[in-house]
Enzyme design. Structure first.
Site, PDB file in Angstrom:
ATOM      1  N   ILE A 135       0.868  -1.189   0.000  1.00  0.00           N
ATOM      2  CA  ILE A 135       0.000   0.000   0.000  1.00  0.00           C
ATOM      3  C   ILE A 135       0.899   1.231   0.000  1.00  0.00           C
ATOM      4  CG2 ILE A 135      -2.202  -0.678   1.067  1.00  0.00           C
ATOM      5  CD1 ILE A 135      -0.917   0.155   3.786  1.00  0.00           C
TER       6      ILE A 135
ATOM      7  N   TYR B  26      -7.888   5.416   1.172  1.00  0.00           N
ATOM      8  CA  TYR B  26      -7.411   4.052   1.448  1.00  0.00           C
ATOM      9  C   TYR B  26      -8.575   3.065   1.386  1.00  0.00           C
ATOM     10  CZ  TYR B  26      -5.869   0.092   4.344  1.00  0.00           C
ATOM     11  OH  TYR B  26      -5.584  -1.174   4.833  1.00  0.00           O
ATOM     12  N   ALA B  27      -9.684   3.389   2.102  1.00  0.00           N
ATOM     13  CA  ALA B  27     -10.836   2.491   2.137  1.00  0.00           C
ATOM     14  C   ALA B  27     -11.400   2.285   0.733  1.00  0.00           C
ATOM     15  CB  ALA B  27     -11.904   3.049   3.065  1.00  0.00           C
TER      16      ALA B  27
ATOM     17  N   LEU C  46      -7.083  -4.473  12.712  1.00  0.00           N
ATOM     18  CA  LEU C  46      -5.883  -3.690  13.047  1.00  0.00           C
ATOM     19  C   LEU C  46      -4.700  -4.602  13.403  1.00  0.00           C
ATOM     20  CD1 LEU C  46      -4.709  -0.855  13.478  1.00  0.00           C
ATOM     21  CD2 LEU C  46      -5.419  -1.026  15.876  1.00  0.00           C
TER      22      LEU C  46
HETATM   23  P1  NDP Z   1       3.315  -1.082   5.687  1.00  0.00           P
HETATM   24  O1  NDP Z   1       3.061   0.374   5.525  1.00  0.00           O
HETATM   25  O2  NDP Z   1       4.060  -1.551   6.879  1.00  0.00           O
HETATM   26  O3  NDP Z   1       4.067  -1.631   4.404  1.00  0.00           O
HETATM   27  C1  NDP Z   1       3.746  -1.164   3.134  1.00  0.00           C
HETATM   28  C2  NDP Z   1       4.687  -1.800   2.134  1.00  0.00           C
HETATM   29  O4  NDP Z   1       4.389  -1.293   0.834  1.00  0.00           O
HETATM   30  C3  NDP Z   1       6.140  -1.471   2.417  1.00  0.00           C
HETATM   31  O5  NDP Z   1       6.934  -2.578   2.096  1.00  0.00           O
HETATM   32  C4  NDP Z   1       6.436  -0.312   1.472  1.00  0.00           C
HETATM   33  O6  NDP Z   1       7.826  -0.326   1.196  1.00  0.00           O
HETATM   34  C5  NDP Z   1       5.580  -0.708   0.265  1.00  0.00           C
HETATM   35  N1  NDP Z   1       5.206   0.430  -0.573  1.00  0.00           N
HETATM   36  C6  NDP Z   1       4.783   1.661  -0.177  1.00  0.00           C
HETATM   37  N2  NDP Z   1       4.572   2.449  -1.231  1.00  0.00           N
HETATM   38  C7  NDP Z   1       4.864   1.711  -2.337  1.00  0.00           C
HETATM   39  C8  NDP Z   1       4.875   1.981  -3.732  1.00  0.00           C
HETATM   40  N3  NDP Z   1       4.531   3.173  -4.226  1.00  0.00           N
HETATM   41  N4  NDP Z   1       5.265   0.995  -4.581  1.00  0.00           N
HETATM   42  C9  NDP Z   1       5.656  -0.210  -4.103  1.00  0.00           C
HETATM   43  N5  NDP Z   1       5.658  -0.532  -2.798  1.00  0.00           N
HETATM   44  C10 NDP Z   1       5.279   0.428  -1.923  1.00  0.00           C
HETATM   45  O7  NDP Z   1       1.868  -1.786   5.578  1.00  0.00           O
HETATM   46  P2  NDP Z   1       1.244  -2.957   6.479  1.00  0.00           P
HETATM   47  O8  NDP Z   1       2.225  -4.050   6.601  1.00  0.00           O
HETATM   48  O9  NDP Z   1       0.643  -2.358   7.695  1.00  0.00           O
HETATM   49  O10 NDP Z   1       0.040  -3.433   5.534  1.00  0.00           O
HETATM   50  C11 NDP Z   1       0.223  -4.479   4.609  1.00  0.00           C
HETATM   51  C12 NDP Z   1      -1.131  -4.829   4.001  1.00  0.00           C
HETATM   52  O11 NDP Z   1      -2.049  -5.174   5.047  1.00  0.00           O
HETATM   53  C13 NDP Z   1      -1.765  -3.684   3.227  1.00  0.00           C
HETATM   54  O12 NDP Z   1      -2.404  -4.167   2.075  1.00  0.00           O
HETATM   55  C14 NDP Z   1      -2.786  -3.139   4.205  1.00  0.00           C
HETATM   56  O13 NDP Z   1      -3.866  -2.504   3.573  1.00  0.00           O
HETATM   57  C15 NDP Z   1      -3.233  -4.423   4.900  1.00  0.00           C
HETATM   58  N6  NDP Z   1      -3.833  -4.145   6.193  1.00  0.00           N
HETATM   59  C16 NDP Z   1      -3.046  -3.689   7.232  1.00  0.00           C
HETATM   60  C17 NDP Z   1      -3.630  -3.384   8.446  1.00  0.00           C
HETATM   61  C18 NDP Z   1      -2.817  -2.895   9.601  1.00  0.00           C
HETATM   62  O14 NDP Z   1      -3.445  -2.558  10.632  1.00  0.00           O
HETATM   63  N7  NDP Z   1      -1.507  -2.870   9.531  1.00  0.00           N
HETATM   64  C19 NDP Z   1      -5.085  -3.510   8.650  1.00  0.00           C
HETATM   65  C20 NDP Z   1      -5.801  -3.994   7.502  1.00  0.00           C
HETATM   66  C21 NDP Z   1      -5.181  -4.302   6.322  1.00  0.00           C
HETATM   67  P3  NDP Z   1       8.648   0.907   0.584  1.00  0.00           P
HETATM   68  O15 NDP Z   1       8.382   2.080   1.452  1.00  0.00           O
HETATM   69  O16 NDP Z   1      10.058   0.405   0.625  1.00  0.00           O
HETATM   70  O17 NDP Z   1       8.153   1.074  -0.820  1.00  0.00           O
END
Ligand code: NDP
Length: 286
Positions: free
Chosen positions: A115, A177-178, A211
């Site tokens: 994301i 995001y949603a 979460l």
């Molecule tokens: P993080 O923000 O920790 O990780 C996001 C990842 O995406 C990182 O590896 C980041 O790495 C990469 N990223 C960000 N921007 C880009 C881009 N433009 N292109 C390619 N990669 C990108 O997210 P979470 O681990 O918290 O979430 C992971 C998944 O789980 C998501 O789909 C989220 O919607 C879902 N989720 C998470 C929840 C939570 O509470 N944590 C709740 C519900 C769903 P880099 O910066 O190196 O690019």
């Protein structure tokens, strides 16, 4: 009545324990994980590595991905490679899938997890950010799935889409995001139907998460809502199990399933409870 209660308890127990699968089945599996430099994606990479998979991971920051790859190799990955990419660029979605197919000689699992950063606050009318986020969080998923489908068809493979409770139930402060998560559920839910109707070998698993205690999520919700966050490594394991079991949907933690189940029963009280669960002070937050 006793029978119905037992059935209910058994059902709840199954939901709580999560899907089960043969760990052996993932040994040597060819897996592409997106958003794997931090958070749940990083934990996904480590679990797959312990299970002896062959991995390609991607995100924007090559230096961080390199460290994750080194740890994956220590943990037992048969192969671990990384490719830096920015999913805001449509060409990068093509490049990443092609790289994984070339390096791994095909693909068994496409794990779509990344994301883009998005502010957690009242919507400020920024349409451009919403457009950009749709590209990163939604369109790149669609494009990568399209590019991977022919090879996944050959390998009986799977697409796993990491989605959110915010893609099922509306809430304040994370509108763009949603919207991207609702879009994912709509698109990949529809794709499940079409693949089934075509007799396809490819499974699509949509993961609904509540979460999770990743650094970014914890930082965002601070001061807005006070609910328990569940561990990222458990969420990652649940995602892997859901994909390996070829489930159409999977929910983690357990309460997300019941929120979705009862979502439309009492809309007035649902909306009241949603709004009351957040702290909002117009003087201090945007
Ligand atoms: P993080 O923000 O920790 O990780 C996001 C990842 O995406 C990182 O590896 C980041 O790495 C990469 N990223 C960000 N921007 C880009 C881009 N433009 N292109 C390619 N990669 C990108 O997210 P979470 O681990 O918290 O979430 C992971 C998944 O789980 C998501 O789909 C989220 O919607 C879902 N989720 C998470 C929840 C939570 O509470 N944590 C709740 C519900 C769903 P880099 O910066 O190196 O690019």
């Amino acid at each position: 009545l006793f029978f119905l209660c037992s059935l209910g308890v058994a059902f709840i127990a199954v939901q709580w324990s999560g899907p089960s699968f043969h760990a052996e089945s993932l040994k040597g599996a060819r897996v592409l994980v997106t958003g794997a430099s931090t958070g749940i994606g990083e934990q996904l990479a480590y679990h797959y590595a312990r299970l002896g998979a062959q991995l390609v991971i991607t995100a924007r920051r090559g230096n961080v991905l390199e460290q994750v790859v080194n740890k994956c190799l220590e943990l037992g990955a048969q192969k671990a490679l990384f490719i830096p990419a920015d999913m805001a660029n449509p060409e990068d979605s093509d490049r990443v899938v092609q790289y994984a197919i070339d390096q791994l000689g095909g693909l068994d699992y496409l794990i779509l997890n990344h994301i883009g950063p998005s502010p957690y606050r009242m919507w400020d009318g920024d349409v451009e950010h919403t457009r950009w986020l749709l590209q990163v969080n939604f369109l790149s998923f669609v494009q990568m799935a399209k590019n991977a489908l022919p090879t996944l068809e050959k390998s009986n493979g799977s697409i796993v889409v990491v989605s959110s409770l915010l893609g099922k139930v509306t809430s304040p402060f994370a509108l763009p995001y949603a919207a991207t998560k609702f879009a994912l559920n709509g698109f990949f839910g529809g794709l499940q139907h079409e693949l089934a109707m075509q007799g396809s070998n490819v499974s699509v698993t949509i993961c609904t998460l509540g979460l999770i205690d990743t650094e970014t999520a914890m930082e965002k919700i601070k001061g807005y809502i006070n609910i328990s966050a569940y561990p990222a490594h458990e969420a990652a394991w649940h995602i892997i199990a859901g994909g390996a079991s070829r489930l159409t949907e999977t929910y983690y933690p357990w309460y997300t399933y019941y929120v979705c189940l009862f979502r439309d029963w009492f809309p007035y009280y649902r909306d009241l409870a949603t709004r009351n669960s957040y702290t909002y002070n117009p003087q201090t937050v945007g």
